[in-house]
Design an enzyme around this catalytic site. Structure first.
Site, mmCIF file in Angstrom:
data_model
loop_
_atom_site.group_PDB
_atom_site.id
_atom_site.type_symbol
_atom_site.label_atom_id
_atom_site.label_comp_id
_atom_site.label_asym_id
_atom_site.label_seq_id
_atom_site.Cartn_x
_atom_site.Cartn_y
_atom_site.Cartn_z
ATOM 1 N N ASP A 28 5.098 3.362 -20.318
ATOM 2 C CA ASP A 28 4.775 1.976 -20.126
ATOM 3 C C ASP A 28 5.340 1.229 -19.022
ATOM 4 O O ASP A 28 7.130 1.527 -19.886
ATOM 5 C CB ASP A 28 3.912 1.759 -21.500
ATOM 6 N N MET A 29 4.937 0.337 -18.603
ATOM 7 C CA MET A 29 6.462 -0.683 -17.792
ATOM 8 C C MET A 29 6.387 -1.981 -18.150
ATOM 9 O O MET A 29 7.753 -2.504 -18.960
ATOM 10 C CB MET A 29 5.766 -0.439 -16.600
ATOM 11 N N THR A 62 0.862 2.866 -16.792
ATOM 12 C CA THR A 62 0.724 1.336 -16.248
ATOM 13 C C THR A 62 -0.095 0.844 -16.887
ATOM 14 O O THR A 62 -0.878 1.494 -15.883
ATOM 15 C CB THR A 62 1.975 0.851 -15.758
ATOM 16 N N GLY A 63 -0.803 -0.583 -17.155
ATOM 17 C CA GLY A 63 -1.443 -1.369 -16.927
ATOM 18 C C GLY A 63 -1.678 -1.785 -15.153
ATOM 19 O O GLY A 63 -2.590 -2.531 -14.944
ATOM 20 N N LYS A 191 -5.368 4.958 -20.847
ATOM 21 C CA LYS A 191 -3.608 5.778 -21.242
ATOM 22 C C LYS A 191 -3.627 6.975 -21.225
ATOM 23 O O LYS A 191 -2.828 8.522 -20.944
ATOM 24 C CB LYS A 191 -2.085 4.903 -21.280
ATOM 25 N N ASP A 214 4.334 -0.521 -26.052
ATOM 26 C CA ASP A 214 4.317 -1.924 -26.668
ATOM 27 C C ASP A 214 3.308 -2.329 -27.368
ATOM 28 O O ASP A 214 2.965 -3.625 -27.954
ATOM 29 C CB ASP A 214 4.989 -2.747 -26.312
ATOM 30 N N SER A 215 2.304 -2.760 -26.369
ATOM 31 C CA SER A 215 1.204 -3.147 -26.880
ATOM 32 C C SER A 215 -0.253 -2.074 -27.019
ATOM 33 O O SER A 215 -0.613 -0.723 -26.948
ATOM 34 C CB SER A 215 0.766 -3.895 -25.514
ATOM 35 N N ASN A 217 -2.609 -1.206 -25.173
ATOM 36 C CA ASN A 217 -3.217 -0.487 -24.372
ATOM 37 C C ASN A 217 -2.284 0.911 -24.281
ATOM 38 O O ASN A 217 -2.931 1.853 -23.645
ATOM 39 C CB ASN A 217 -3.400 -1.078 -22.567
#
Length: 266
Positions: A28-29, A62-63, A191, A214-215, A217
């Site tokens: 993730d970013m 990433t989102g 993801k 971290d989230s 998603n």
């Protein structure tokens, strides 16, 4: 540190290390790869490059939309697949699209109406670009090809009402990238589905994946991966489901995982 399998020539020739348990690192970013200044720290970059040199495929997951993500992949000299817009796009390489999944325009229209009814900030990603209250035009709805819609509000009650309406609509995958927002993709797109596609491209199994985030998603990916990692700054629901909780995005949490779980003993 000794190079993978103690065979530096093997790495120089492009070989991969058979001793590596984990061969794909999905990152993730925001809140994970990037610190609070939206930068990749020198120490994190150093360990990512170590992993790549040892034969690990490093995949941004990433989102963010493609245009917002690819500069960071270029910074790291990544030639591996990339997942953007929470899985709505999978890139075979950072500049070669492999798959794209779109939202039905009727669903986007309804989600836009909800944002106006609830008077909350919204944003949306389309193939043509990213949009929000500041640059939205009514004709965009039919002109563009939509991949993700999002809401932001610090009002928990209003956010809960929006969530219930979205759940009643059906056909949607609902997550978040912060406690104050909602992110919506086509049903079944996440993801995790993106990483599964990447594994197919690379000939890997999900058991060979380390997924870090971290989230919400990131949650499906963390649960599906061989090693699911939550950042120290992650939402509590993510930490509860992770196999490992590392340090925060401001404390080089990714570097620690690469050192102690991916390149350990090589």
């Amino acid at each position: 540190m000794a190079v993978c399998c103690l065979e530096s020539q093997k790495l120089a020739d492009g070989g991969s290390c058979l001793l590596l348990k984990y061969k794909l690192l999905a990152l993730d970013m925001d809140g994970t790869l990037l610190n609070d200044e939206l930068q990749i720290s020198p120490e994190t970059e150093r360990w990512i490059r170590k992993a790549a040199a040892a034969g690990v495929h490093v995949c941004l997951s990433t989102g963010r939309g493609y245009r917002e993500a690819v500069p960071y992949g270029d910074q790291l000299d990544l030639g591996t697949p990339m997942i953007t817009v929470n899985g709505s796009e999978v890139w075979k390489s950072p500049h070669e699209l492999y798959r794209r999944v779109l939202l039905d325009r009727s669903l986007v229209s309804r989600m836009y109406d909800i944002s106006r009814e609830k008077n909350v900030w919204f944003w949306a990603y389309a193939v043509e670009g990213s949009y929000n209250e500041g640059n939205w035009q009514p004709e965009l709805l039919e002109q563009n090809h939509w991949m993700k819609f999002g809401y932001f509000t610090e009002d928990d009650e209003v956010r809960g009402e929006i969530l219930r309406q979205l759940q009643e609509m059906g056909g949607l995958e609902i997550t978040n990238s912060s406690p104050h927002n909602l992110e919506i993709n086509p049903k079944g797109i996440s993801k995790a589905s993106g990483i599964q596609t990447v594994c197919g491209l690379l000939g890997l199994e999900m058991s060979e994946v380390v997924a870090i985030g971290d989230s919400l998603n990131d949650l499906a990916a963390i649960e599906a991966a061989g090693l699911g990692v939550a950042m120290g700054n992650a939402q509590e629901a993510v930490k509860e489901k992770a196999d490992v909780v590392t340090t925060s995005n401001n404390e080089d949490g990714i570097a620690w995982i690469i050192r102690d779980y991916i390149l350990t003993g090589v």
